[in-house]
Scaffold this motif. Sequence first.
Motif, mmCIF file in Angstrom:
data_model
loop_
_atom_site.group_PDB
_atom_site.id
_atom_site.type_symbol
_atom_site.label_atom_id
_atom_site.label_comp_id
_atom_site.label_asym_id
_atom_site.label_seq_id
_atom_site.Cartn_x
_atom_site.Cartn_y
_atom_site.Cartn_z
ATOM 1 N N VAL A 63 0.835 -1.204 0.000
ATOM 2 C CA VAL A 63 0.000 0.000 0.000
ATOM 3 C C VAL A 63 0.877 1.265 0.000
ATOM 4 C CG1 VAL A 63 -1.715 1.315 1.331
ATOM 5 C CG2 VAL A 63 -2.028 -1.145 0.968
ATOM 6 N N PRO A 64 1.935 1.337 0.820
ATOM 7 C CA PRO A 64 2.792 2.533 0.774
ATOM 8 C C PRO A 64 3.434 2.759 -0.603
ATOM 9 C CG PRO A 64 3.209 1.317 2.789
ATOM 10 C CD PRO A 64 2.309 0.458 1.940
ATOM 11 N N THR A 65 3.791 1.674 -1.291
ATOM 12 C CA THR A 65 4.371 1.817 -2.641
ATOM 13 C C THR A 65 3.339 2.395 -3.599
ATOM 14 O OG1 THR A 65 5.881 -0.037 -2.273
ATOM 15 C CG2 THR A 65 5.417 0.549 -4.566
ATOM 16 N N ILE A 66 2.094 1.962 -3.475
ATOM 17 C CA ILE A 66 1.044 2.507 -4.348
ATOM 18 C C ILE A 66 0.818 3.979 -4.039
ATOM 19 C CG2 ILE A 66 -1.392 2.368 -4.958
ATOM 20 C CD1 ILE A 66 -1.150 -0.638 -4.824
ATOM 21 N N TYR A 67 0.783 4.347 -2.742
ATOM 22 C CA TYR A 67 0.643 5.767 -2.382
ATOM 23 C C TYR A 67 1.778 6.581 -3.001
ATOM 24 C CZ TYR A 67 -3.190 5.446 1.001
ATOM 25 O OH TYR A 67 -4.417 5.282 1.602
ATOM 26 N N ASP A 68 2.993 6.040 -2.973
ATOM 27 C CA ASP A 68 4.148 6.728 -3.548
ATOM 28 C C ASP A 68 3.973 6.914 -5.060
ATOM 29 O OD1 ASP A 68 6.841 7.856 -3.313
ATOM 30 O OD2 ASP A 68 7.483 6.061 -4.433
ATOM 31 N N LYS A 69 3.513 5.866 -5.733
ATOM 32 C CA LYS A 69 3.303 5.952 -7.184
ATOM 33 C C LYS A 69 2.185 6.935 -7.522
ATOM 34 C CE LYS A 69 5.288 1.559 -8.554
ATOM 35 N NZ LYS A 69 6.435 2.218 -9.178
ATOM 36 N N VAL A 70 1.150 6.994 -6.689
ATOM 37 C CA VAL A 70 0.069 7.974 -6.888
ATOM 38 C C VAL A 70 0.632 9.380 -6.729
ATOM 39 C CG1 VAL A 70 -2.061 8.899 -5.884
ATOM 40 C CG2 VAL A 70 -1.823 6.435 -6.260
ATOM 41 N N HIS A 71 1.422 9.580 -5.665
ATOM 42 C CA HIS A 71 2.017 10.889 -5.402
ATOM 43 C C HIS A 71 2.893 11.353 -6.575
ATOM 44 C CE1 HIS A 71 3.753 14.212 -3.199
ATOM 45 N NE2 HIS A 71 4.970 13.753 -3.479
ATOM 46 N N LYS A 72 3.630 10.418 -7.195
ATOM 47 C CA LYS A 72 4.514 10.740 -8.320
ATOM 48 C C LYS A 72 3.779 10.704 -9.660
ATOM 49 C CE LYS A 72 8.641 8.845 -6.113
ATOM 50 N NZ LYS A 72 9.643 7.763 -6.164
ATOM 51 N N ALA A 73 2.452 10.469 -9.635
ATOM 52 C CA ALA A 73 1.621 10.375 -10.850
ATOM 53 C C ALA A 73 2.156 9.306 -11.802
ATOM 54 C CB ALA A 73 1.514 11.725 -11.542
ATOM 55 N N GLU A 74 2.579 8.193 -11.255
ATOM 56 C CA GLU A 74 3.114 7.089 -12.055
ATOM 57 C C GLU A 74 2.080 6.007 -12.326
ATOM 58 O OE1 GLU A 74 6.462 5.569 -9.912
ATOM 59 O OE2 GLU A 74 7.705 7.319 -10.330
ATOM 60 N N ILE A 75 0.920 6.109 -11.699
ATOM 61 C CA ILE A 75 -0.078 5.053 -11.794
ATOM 62 C C ILE A 75 -1.450 5.698 -12.017
ATOM 63 C CG2 ILE A 75 -0.488 4.975 -9.287
ATOM 64 C CD1 ILE A 75 -0.617 1.921 -9.534
ATOM 65 N N PRO A 76 -2.291 5.105 -12.869
ATOM 66 C CA PRO A 76 -3.619 5.688 -13.109
ATOM 67 C C PRO A 76 -4.525 5.527 -11.884
ATOM 68 C CG PRO A 76 -3.392 3.628 -14.312
ATOM 69 C CD PRO A 76 -2.057 3.913 -13.687
ATOM 70 N N VAL A 77 -5.142 6.622 -11.469
ATOM 71 C CA VAL A 77 -5.949 6.613 -10.257
ATOM 72 C C VAL A 77 -7.085 7.619 -10.388
ATOM 73 C CG1 VAL A 77 -4.521 8.351 -9.107
ATOM 74 C CG2 VAL A 77 -5.817 6.726 -7.729
ATOM 75 N N SER A 78 -8.158 7.375 -9.655
ATOM 76 C CA SER A 78 -9.263 8.327 -9.530
ATOM 77 C C SER A 78 -9.405 8.651 -8.051
ATOM 78 C CB SER A 78 -10.576 7.728 -10.038
ATOM 79 O OG SER A 78 -10.483 7.445 -11.405
ATOM 80 N N LYS A 79 -9.747 9.910 -7.786
ATOM 81 C CA LYS A 79 -9.904 10.309 -6.392
ATOM 82 C C LYS A 79 -11.291 10.877 -6.211
ATOM 83 C CE LYS A 79 -7.532 12.885 -2.796
ATOM 84 N NZ LYS A 79 -6.399 13.760 -2.481
ATOM 85 N N ARG A 80 -12.032 10.351 -5.238
ATOM 86 C CA ARG A 80 -13.375 10.819 -4.897
ATOM 87 C C ARG A 80 -13.482 10.839 -3.380
ATOM 88 N NH1 ARG A 80 -14.993 13.342 -9.070
ATOM 89 N NH2 ARG A 80 -15.432 12.083 -10.860
ATOM 90 N N ALA A 81 -13.971 11.939 -2.868
ATOM 91 C CA ALA A 81 -14.198 12.078 -1.429
ATOM 92 C C ALA A 81 -12.961 11.676 -0.622
ATOM 93 C CB ALA A 81 -15.418 11.275 -0.995
ATOM 94 N N ARG A 82 -11.823 12.144 -1.052
ATOM 95 C CA ARG A 82 -10.543 11.901 -0.388
ATOM 96 C C ARG A 82 -10.152 10.429 -0.347
ATOM 97 N NH1 ARG A 82 -10.034 15.139 5.036
ATOM 98 N NH2 ARG A 82 -7.965 14.278 4.761
ATOM 99 N N ARG A 83 -10.745 9.634 -1.242
ATOM 100 C CA ARG A 83 -10.399 8.210 -1.328
ATOM 101 C C ARG A 83 -9.850 7.924 -2.723
ATOM 102 N NH1 ARG A 83 -14.540 4.013 0.565
ATOM 103 N NH2 ARG A 83 -12.662 2.782 0.403
#
Length: 124
Positions: A63-83
């Motif tokens: 999970v921390p690695t995924i958070y890191d990749k999200v932070h670096k915009a390296e992985i496709p993600v959607s954000k809704r209601a702070r999730r």
Amino acid sequence: MFNKSHAVMTNITFEKLPEAVAQLHEKLSNIERLLKDQATAHTPEADEILTIKEASLFLGLSVPTIYDKVHKAEIPVSKRARRLFFSKNDLTAWLKAGRRKTNEELAREALAREAAKKKRGANA
């Protein structure tokens, strides 16, 4: 006359009409089944939306690695209601985009580039 090897009936007489209709019905049923199978095979899977924990399991990353990749915009993600939410199809495409080419693929590409250079040189 009925030809069993080709399952084709020619010279249909009134007496052979029930057999001809049965053959026709069987062929239509087979065609219908094939069309349904083909439609099912080409129907895209419904996309599944994953939480960060589910994405972690799917990708085999912490999970921390995924958070890191999200932070670096390296992985496709959607954000809704702070999730954070992840599309399984997008993650699959992301994985495939990072695929490394085999030595054979790299060699073929190198040969194709060399051939293109020679062709351009010959046309100059």
